[in-house]
Design an enzyme around this catalytic site. Structure first.
Site, PDB file in Angstrom:
ATOM      1  N   ALA A   1       0.831  -1.204   0.000  1.00 35.13           N
ATOM      2  CA  ALA A   1       0.000   0.000   0.000  1.00 35.13           C
ATOM      3  C   ALA A   1       0.865   1.254   0.000  1.00 35.13           C
ATOM      4  CB  ALA A   1      -0.936  -0.011   1.207  1.00 35.13           C
ATOM      5  N   TYR A   2       1.878   1.269   0.850  1.00 29.56           N
ATOM      6  CA  TYR A   2       2.774   2.426   0.913  1.00 29.56           C
ATOM      7  C   TYR A   2       3.514   2.614  -0.404  1.00 29.56           C
ATOM      8  CZ  TYR A   2       6.693   5.333   2.504  1.00 29.56           C
ATOM      9  OH  TYR A   2       7.627   6.330   2.651  1.00 29.56           O
TER      10      TYR A   2
END
Length: 244
Positions: A152-153
């Site tokens: 996600a990051y």
């Protein structure tokens, strides 16, 4: 202040990499806007430390994803120092977890700060930075290293790289460079949070230089892009000690 003094706005400058960047650019003779989101005390300490070293700085605040707040922050720096030549956008958040279990509300919040926030700051920079200036955004080496739990990051930072490359081309004719810095594991509170000593030691052993990066290492890279690195443009510069 001399009309020849260059002016930088550094987001997320109350701590970590952002604070190191603010100090480094001030050491290079720039007046600095020290942006913070919530920690006014830390931002004021950074401003005071720059002042004690003979530099000039002012604290400004605002949610990086709020275009009105960031427009006001840019206004305040321009009012204090007469213009803006360099924008360094270090502000960001990091939440980790495997794709299968990642909370989507958390993903949305992180995307708002990292993607929309970068776009808002880049938009203001495109409108405000004086000709001959520089814009530096922040990605991460994890976009290439693909560590588990970072999907996600890394996705938000992949978006940062994309908009950085496009903005570099949109600045044609103004002698403004636009680049992204992609740090590797760096000893900041954001990175160290939630990691035990064994995990930190494993990451520190990965680079051939056999240590974690320091905020000052990343600040040196930014200073190059903000100053003498005029022929580097539209690039993602990996500052990670040589991690493959």
């Amino acid at each position: 202040m001399s009309d020849t003094t260059r002016v930088a706005l550094v987001t997320g400058a109350s701590g970590g990499i952002g604070r190191a960047v603010a100090h480094r650019l001030a050491a290079d003779g720039m007046a600095v806007g020290v942006h913070y989101a919530g920690n006014r005390t830390a931002a004021d300490e950074t401003v005071a430390a720059i002042g004690r070293s003979g530099g000039r700085a002012v604290a400004v605040t605002g949610d990086v994803a709020d275009e009105t707040a960031m427009s006001e922050a840019f206004d305040q720096v321009e009012k204090a120092f007469g213009g803006i030549d360099v924008v360094v956008h270090t502000a960001g958040v990091m939440q980790l977890g495997p794709v299968a279990e990642f909370d989507l509300d958390t993903f949305d919040r992180m995307s708002r700060t990292n993607i929309r926030g970068t776009f808002v700051v880049a938009q203001q920079a495109a409108r405000r930075v004086r000709d001959g200036g520089a814009v530096v955004t922040f990605s991460t080496s994890v976009t290439r290293l693909a560590f588990p739990a970072y999907a996600a990051y890394a996705a938000t930072k992949g978006a940062v790289e994309a908009m950085t490359m496009v903005l570099a081309r949109e600045m044609r004719g103004r002698d403004i460079t636009v680049n992204a810095v992609a740090p590797g594991p760096t000893a900041t509170p954001l990175f160290l949070e939630g990691k035990d000593r064994a995990a930190v030691d494993r990451l520190a052993a990965q680079p051939p230089l056999e240590r974690l990066g320091r905020p000052e290492d990343i600040a040196e890279t930014v200073a190059f892009l903000a100053g003498p690195g005029r022929w580097v443009n539209g690039q993602v510069l990996f500052a990670n000690g040589g991690i493959a």
